[in-house]
Design a protein around this motif. Sequence first.
Motif, PDB file in Angstrom:
ATOM      1  N   GLY A  42       0.665  -1.247  -0.021  1.00 30.20           N
ATOM      2  CA  GLY A  42      -0.002   0.000   0.031  1.00 30.20           C
ATOM      3  C   GLY A  42       0.628   1.282   0.031  1.00 30.20           C
ATOM      4  N   PHE A  43       0.310   2.328  -0.065  1.00 37.88           N
ATOM      5  CA  PHE A  43       0.897   3.747  -0.179  1.00 37.88           C
ATOM      6  C   PHE A  43       1.654   3.967   1.016  1.00 37.88           C
ATOM      7  N   THR A  44       3.030   4.359   1.219  1.00 38.09           N
ATOM      8  CA  THR A  44       3.730   4.599   2.126  1.00 38.09           C
ATOM      9  C   THR A  44       4.471   3.238   2.640  1.00 38.09           C
ATOM     10  N   GLY A  45       3.867   2.212   1.940  1.00 36.93           N
ATOM     11  CA  GLY A  45       4.768   0.816   2.434  1.00 36.93           C
ATOM     12  C   GLY A  45       6.007   0.884   1.653  1.00 36.93           C
ATOM     13  N   SER A  46       6.473  -0.472   1.980  1.00 33.50           N
ATOM     14  CA  SER A  46       7.862  -0.738   1.223  1.00 33.50           C
ATOM     15  C   SER A  46       8.011  -2.255   1.272  1.00 33.50           C
ATOM     16  N   ALA A  47       9.036  -2.709   0.865  1.00 33.31           N
ATOM     17  CA  ALA A  47       9.480  -4.157   0.716  1.00 33.31           C
ATOM     18  C   ALA A  47      10.055  -4.618   2.156  1.00 33.31           C
ATOM     19  N   ASP A  48      10.488  -3.655   2.765  1.00 34.49           N
ATOM     20  CA  ASP A  48      11.037  -4.170   4.262  1.00 34.49           C
ATOM     21  C   ASP A  48      10.002  -3.861   5.433  1.00 34.49           C
ATOM     22  N   ARG A  49       8.925  -3.293   5.090  1.00 36.16           N
ATOM     23  CA  ARG A  49       8.010  -3.072   6.165  1.00 36.16           C
ATOM     24  C   ARG A  49       7.545  -4.162   6.986  1.00 36.16           C
ATOM     25  N   PRO A  50       7.303  -4.279   7.966  1.00 30.66           N
ATOM     26  CA  PRO A  50       6.946  -5.471   8.954  1.00 30.66           C
ATOM     27  C   PRO A  50       5.682  -6.148   8.172  1.00 30.66           C
ATOM     28  N   ALA A  51       4.569  -5.628   8.022  1.00 27.75           N
ATOM     29  CA  ALA A  51       3.498  -6.259   7.417  1.00 27.75           C
ATOM     30  C   ALA A  51       3.780  -6.980   6.228  1.00 27.75           C
ATOM     31  N   VAL A  52       4.688  -6.204   5.311  1.00 29.40           N
ATOM     32  CA  VAL A  52       4.882  -6.764   4.082  1.00 29.40           C
ATOM     33  C   VAL A  52       5.802  -7.992   4.223  1.00 29.40           C
ATOM     34  N   ARG A  53       6.865  -8.130   5.086  1.00 24.96           N
ATOM     35  CA  ARG A  53       7.649  -9.182   5.473  1.00 24.96           C
ATOM     36  C   ARG A  53       6.854 -10.289   6.010  1.00 24.96           C
ATOM     37  N   ARG A  57       6.310 -14.083   4.424  1.00 26.76           N
ATOM     38  CA  ARG A  57       6.722 -15.247   5.258  1.00 26.76           C
ATOM     39  C   ARG A  57       5.401 -16.304   5.084  1.00 26.76           C
ATOM     40  N   VAL A  58       4.204 -15.715   5.162  1.00 28.02           N
ATOM     41  CA  VAL A  58       3.068 -16.608   5.064  1.00 28.02           C
ATOM     42  C   VAL A  58       2.965 -17.130   3.753  1.00 28.02           C
ATOM     43  N   PHE A  59       3.144 -16.356   2.810  1.00 28.32           N
ATOM     44  CA  PHE A  59       2.961 -16.805   1.402  1.00 28.32           C
ATOM     45  C   PHE A  59       3.965 -17.828   1.013  1.00 28.32           C
ATOM     46  N   SER A  60       5.261 -17.707   1.514  1.00 30.27           N
ATOM     47  CA  SER A  60       6.320 -18.304   0.985  1.00 30.27           C
ATOM     48  C   SER A  60       6.138 -19.636   1.583  1.00 30.27           C
ATOM     49  N   GLN A  61       5.395 -19.956   2.515  1.00 29.31           N
ATOM     50  CA  GLN A  61       4.942 -21.328   2.835  1.00 29.31           C
ATOM     51  C   GLN A  61       4.251 -22.312   1.712  1.00 29.31           C
ATOM     52  N   ARG A  62       3.700 -21.529   0.878  1.00 33.10           N
ATOM     53  CA  ARG A  62       3.037 -22.138  -0.311  1.00 33.10           C
ATOM     54  C   ARG A  62       3.467 -21.835  -1.871  1.00 33.10           C
ATOM     55  N   ALA A  63       4.324 -20.724  -1.749  1.00 34.73           N
ATOM     56  CA  ALA A  63       4.589 -20.431  -3.093  1.00 34.73           C
ATOM     57  C   ALA A  63       6.163 -19.793  -2.909  1.00 34.73           C
ATOM     58  N   ALA A  64       6.820 -19.344  -4.250  1.00 33.14           N
ATOM     59  CA  ALA A  64       7.729 -18.380  -3.914  1.00 33.14           C
ATOM     60  C   ALA A  64       7.075 -17.032  -4.054  1.00 33.14           C
ATOM     61  N   VAL A  65       8.005 -16.041  -3.539  1.00 31.42           N
ATOM     62  CA  VAL A  65       7.411 -14.782  -3.350  1.00 31.42           C
ATOM     63  C   VAL A  65       8.241 -13.698  -3.906  1.00 31.42           C
ATOM     64  N   ILE A  66       7.680 -12.572  -4.492  1.00 31.06           N
ATOM     65  CA  ILE A  66       8.699 -11.284  -4.784  1.00 31.06           C
ATOM     66  C   ILE A  66       7.856 -10.243  -4.129  1.00 31.06           C
ATOM     67  N   THR A  67       8.796  -9.599  -3.301  1.00 32.68           N
ATOM     68  CA  THR A  67       8.054  -8.358  -2.809  1.00 32.68           C
ATOM     69  C   THR A  67       9.134  -7.259  -3.297  1.00 32.68           C
ATOM     70  N   PHE A  68       8.274  -5.975  -3.480  1.00 29.33           N
ATOM     71  CA  PHE A  68       9.235  -5.029  -4.007  1.00 29.33           C
ATOM     72  C   PHE A  68       8.744  -3.602  -3.535  1.00 29.33           C
ATOM     73  N   SER A  69       9.514  -2.572  -3.684  1.00 33.55           N
ATOM     74  CA  SER A  69       8.967  -1.162  -3.064  1.00 33.55           C
ATOM     75  C   SER A  69       8.559  -0.462  -4.442  1.00 33.55           C
TER      76      SER A  69
END
Length: 288
Positions: A42-53, A57-69
């Motif tokens: 979301g707006f003002t977020g980033s790849a290293d924000r706790p909620a995104v991390r 973590r949850v998604f990577s238990q089922r799939a590969a994950v790409i996060t980005f800013s």
Amino acid sequence: MLTDDGVPVEAVYEPCTAGSAGPGSIPPRAPADVPAIVVAHGFTGSADRPAVRRAARVFSQRAAVITFSFRGHGRSGGRSTVGDREVLDLAAAVAWARTLGHARVVTVGFSMGGSVALRHGALYTDREEGPEAREAAGRAPVRDRRTGERSGAHFGAHADAVVSVSSPARWYYRGTAPMRRLHWVVTRPSGRLVGRYGFRTRIATDDWNPVPLPPVAAVPLIAPAPLLLVHGDRDPYFPLDHPRMLAGAAGEGGAELWLERGMGHAENAADDALLGRIADWATAVPPA
């Protein structure tokens, strides 16, 4: 990672952790056999924000994950256009997932990222008129004849399924106090200073020209790719008429709508249980 308009975007790849628990675990699968989830914050977020991390973590238990800013956020270049040019950032991330070997890529966007995911799903398709086909044919990007928007030329940048969480249905909404504050941050010089130094978000000063395709107009163009809409009934930014408007625009069978009891707004309000259900949906739906 570089976008079609030359903006460097910070991105992180995380392999799927399923089957990596130790002795007796299932051998790692080839990337082509593993779905990838691309997370659009979301707006003002980033790849290293706790909620995104946490989502990663949850998604990577089922799939590969790409996060980005998104541009203007985190360590990415450029300035935020609050959902307009950000569609190029998401397209670059999806295309990167495919270059890593993933045959199935699902976008999961939150709030601003949710509206970007909807527009990306409409603009980038694997149908003949999509921007990927134009690049394959050696032609420059053109204005999309279905949407009127210019779209980029990353090959393979289409999503196989789309998840939009806490997205607005229409632009310029000011019906809630949080959205009035957000408009002040985006449109006023003093607000942009608060955005830059208070939220680490660099915001462009130019108005949208042209105004991008509204989410409610993008939704009908996403099919045949599956679409999931998720919204909390206590969202302080966008009331429930927004997700209902989006679901209605998708038409019969065009979208699945989850109205989450007690949930607030976007990635900060999505608990592990909801994230797990989203990941299950994303990895279970067959490619369109």
